[in-house]
Every structure is written in structure tokens, then in C-alpha cells.
Enzyme design. Sequence first.
Site, mmCIF file in Angstrom:
data_model
loop_
_atom_site.group_PDB
_atom_site.id
_atom_site.type_symbol
_atom_site.label_atom_id
_atom_site.label_comp_id
_atom_site.label_asym_id
_atom_site.label_seq_id
_atom_site.Cartn_x
_atom_site.Cartn_y
_atom_site.Cartn_z
ATOM 1 N N ARG A 70 0.832 -1.179 0.000
ATOM 2 C CA ARG A 70 0.000 0.000 0.000
ATOM 3 C C ARG A 70 0.874 1.238 0.000
ATOM 4 O O ARG A 70 1.865 1.284 0.733
ATOM 5 C CB ARG A 70 -0.839 -0.021 1.277
ATOM 6 C CG ARG A 70 -2.149 0.695 1.139
ATOM 7 C CD ARG A 70 -3.152 -0.001 2.023
ATOM 8 N NE ARG A 70 -3.090 0.642 3.339
ATOM 9 C CZ ARG A 70 -4.179 1.012 4.011
ATOM 10 N NH1 ARG A 70 -5.374 0.799 3.533
ATOM 11 N NH2 ARG A 70 -4.071 1.574 5.177
ATOM 12 N N SER A 78 6.508 -5.612 7.341
ATOM 13 C CA SER A 78 6.060 -6.609 8.340
ATOM 14 C C SER A 78 6.649 -7.991 8.100
ATOM 15 O O SER A 78 5.944 -8.940 7.742
ATOM 16 C CB SER A 78 4.538 -6.688 8.353
ATOM 17 O OG SER A 78 3.991 -5.410 8.426
ATOM 18 N N ASP A 100 2.915 -3.558 13.414
ATOM 19 C CA ASP A 100 1.642 -2.842 13.307
ATOM 20 C C ASP A 100 1.206 -2.183 14.615
ATOM 21 O O ASP A 100 0.527 -1.153 14.596
ATOM 22 C CB ASP A 100 0.534 -3.775 12.778
ATOM 23 C CG ASP A 100 0.505 -5.137 13.456
ATOM 24 O OD1 ASP A 100 1.297 -5.356 14.380
ATOM 25 O OD2 ASP A 100 -0.327 -5.975 13.056
#
Length: 506
Positions: free
Chosen positions: A108, A177, A231
Site C-alpha cells: 500500500r 512486516s 503494526d
Amino acid sequence: MGRMGVTLAIIGAAATCAIAAHLVAKRVRQRANWSRALAIYHDFRDGCATPLHRLRQVVDAMVVEMHAGLALEGGSKLKMLLSYVDNLPTGEENGLFYALDLGGTNFRVLRVQLAGTEGRILQQEYEEVSIPQALMVGSNEELFDFIVAELASFITREGEGFHPLLGRQRELGFTFSFPVKQTSIDSGNLLKWTKGFAIKETVGKDVVEELQAAMGRHKLDMRVTALVVNDTVGTLAGGRYWNEDVMVAVILGTGSNACYVERADAIPKWRGVLPKSGSTVINMEWGSFWSSHLPRTPVDDTLDADSLNPGDQGFEKLISGMYLGDIVRRILLKMAEEAALFGNTVPSNLFIPFILRTPDVSAMHADESADLKEVTRVLRVVFKTQASLRVRKIVVDVCDTVAGRAARLVAAGVVGILKKIGRDTVGNIDMARLKNNLAGKGRKTVVAMDGGLYEHYPKFRTYLNDTAVELLGKEAAEQVAVELSKDGSGIGAALLAASHSQYSSD
Ligand code: BGC
């Protein structure tokens, strides 16, 4: 009556007796099965029990493990990882910032235009791009070139209302991540790829350097100012941007984890210069927390043994959305096999791991209709079976037991963190700490929560909040608030790029 008639009467009476005997035997069997089903459920419920004294032991175990994990690398199952985030957004940030979020087969890109405390987030836009399969197992350069090409094209589409400040480079927060050994706020080496990526050359390399090099090759004038490898850290940043009292972030979704603001001088394993802010964010990786005080049943043992990571993520397997449905399925299966809960044959879908998802558990748990319509629906759709009302009631009880244990343990975990940072009792807030920018300014302590389990499971949320009050006491609980922080982690990386900007004064 002739002889024939007598014989018929005798046969008739014998048949009636046989039917009656059969019915009695069936009734006896059913009763025995029902008692057995209840006994299995009661055993399970007792094994899951979380009375207050036990939760207090969990709180204390969490505190002890936090200390141990901060003392030295590998000192506890709790990893207590340094995030190198020692500035959190204040709301005063100004300008255009980017984020790139790579954590799976899609990545993203996002931009925000920030306008200080008055204007806040003027505009924000994002795009999602899927990564061609071949690039996930190709070369390092190809992967980063592809990502940067997409990012560069996103930048060319900067529309009305997005303005980099004159003479300033664009800055980006990079959420990556994968297992990374972070070495500073803007560097970290890849330990190994997961989630379908396999590019040997990248392993061991600094992923920020790789991204920055690809930007160089594309003549993209941009600087990565923050590497965010978790996150929860993004969620903390997103929560703090709006509320200066946010000190803790918890994710309760498929997986679970927490991070919080810690005093740098309370981290014995810290090497090097202490940060100016005096504090830093610790990514606890609390999914791997373990204590003998945690209530664990034989069902949890088999779930763990059958999992992809046996012996690992013990706390996560008791509390997170990925597992709650399967714990319920496993206990229902045991009752079906050993006590014919769903009749003489066990519904075959009950054998399928993870077929019952946590949203189904939430839906059944929330069913307040007299005839438990939602439970009927879930049993029909998921397990292709039906059950009597008393069986449907026991299904709801199982959901209540599993979700109740999870929510109460999460509350104990959160209270453990509050205790570690001295925010668990009335008036316990150390005023000296309020002077530094990371420690929050108000008298409240806010926990930012993200994840479907908290957002979409009302009974879970109620149990969690009520248990926190039970543990803290009413007065201290008034100083604490748990707030839903939706998708803070998405924008969090851009906010961290801003709070670690090369142009900011500290
Ligand atoms: C991972 C954490 C992550 C959490 C929430 C866990 O399974 O170990 O790193 O923060 O899920 O997404």
C-alpha cells in the site's frame, strides 16, 4: 379366545414390551449422554476459570516477564523489542508525508497532508498494488525497483491539496512486516522472508538501504525517515496523533500484540546513547507471553500441538481471533464424539480445523432470541447440523467460556503493562515523567485498541472493560480509557515519518 387369539395377544404384549424397553434404553442412553456432555463442558469451564486472584497472578507474571525481557536479549519469552521510535506524533506536524506498507502479496502507498493541531489531516489518499508472484521469488533489485516504480507513479499523481514544503525532500515511513532486526529508527536487517517471499540476496541486508538505493536508481528524491516493523507501533503512533494520553497500543485481531511507551533508563539491554525524549516504544510481542498461571485446558494443548508453531505464541493461542473459533469447535467435537451432542453420528464438518470462525462465535454469543435462531443458523451453515434448544444453549455457554477467558486475560495483560509503567493506581502518575514528550501529558492513560476482535465482538469488549475495572478498582479505572483506534497503523507510518523528519528540531 381361541389358541390363535391367545398367541397373538402374547406376541402383541411382547412387542409392546420390547418397544417400551427400547424407548427406556434410548432415554437412559440420552440421559447418560447429556450428563456426559455437561460433565465435559463443566470440566472445560473449570479449566478456563479466571477468578480475580488468578488474574492478579497473570498481571504480576506479565510485569515480571516484561522486566526480564527488558533486562537482556532472550531474557524472557516476551521479546520486548526496541522499536527505536523515540518521538511520537504530537498533532503539530505539518507538510506532506508518505507511507509504504509492505507485509504481504499486496503493498500500500499512502500520502497525507498534515496541517498542525488546527488543520490536522487535511487530505489523505492511498493505493494498493499487488506484487506479481514472480517478483516475490526473483531478485532483490527487481522487487525493490517494482515497488519504487509504483511509488514514483503514485507521486506523479499528487493532486490538488498535496504540497511538499518548498526546498524539502519528500519523506516516507516504511512499514515492513517481516522478521527484522531493527538497528535504528531508519535501519533494520531482514532476518528471513515469510508469507511467500523468498529472495535469498535480501536476507541479512538493511531493507531501508535497499529501498533507498532503488529510489536512487529511479531518481526519486525521497528519504525514508522511519522504519516501522510492527503494526502495534503504527497503531500507537496513529492513536497518539489524536490523543496525547495514548501510552499503550494493543492489536486484537487474527493475531495479538501490544506495545507501549517505556522509559529508556528502565531498559537495561539498551546500548548506546539514550534518546533525547527519555523514552522509547517497546514492541512486546506479547503473543509469546507464557506463565504457569494461565488457565490452559487439554483442548488448548491439542490445538497447540496441531498448530504450525507448536510451543510458540502461547498467549496468542488463548486470546486472538485466529484461535477462538477453533477452541469452540474442538470442545464441541469432543462433546459430539463422547456424548453424541449432535446425535449418533458426528457432523463431518466438526472435524475441519478453523471452519468455525470467530465472527460466528460472536454471532452465536450475541444471540438473545428465545429459540436461539442465530445459533441454529451457524450450526446449519457451518457444521451442516441441527440441535435441540438445550444443546444450542450449551453451544452459547461454550462461546461464553472461550471468549470470556480470552477477554479477561487480555485485561490482565493490559493491567500488567499499566502496572509496569506505574499507571495502575490512583495518583500514581509520576509528574516528572509528564515533562517529556513521550510520556503523555494528561492525567489519563489511554490504551489504543485495534482489531476485529475488539471492534466486532461486543460481549468480548464488555468482558474486557469490566475485568479491567475489577482489576484496577473503580477509582484507578477512571484514569484509564480503552479507545478503539481504527486503522491507526496504516497512517501511523506516515505520522512516524513526520515525527522523525530530518527537518524537525529534535
Ligand atoms: C505477530 C505480531 C503482530 C500481531 C498483530 C502477531 O501474530 O506476532 O508481530 O503485531 O500478530 O498483528
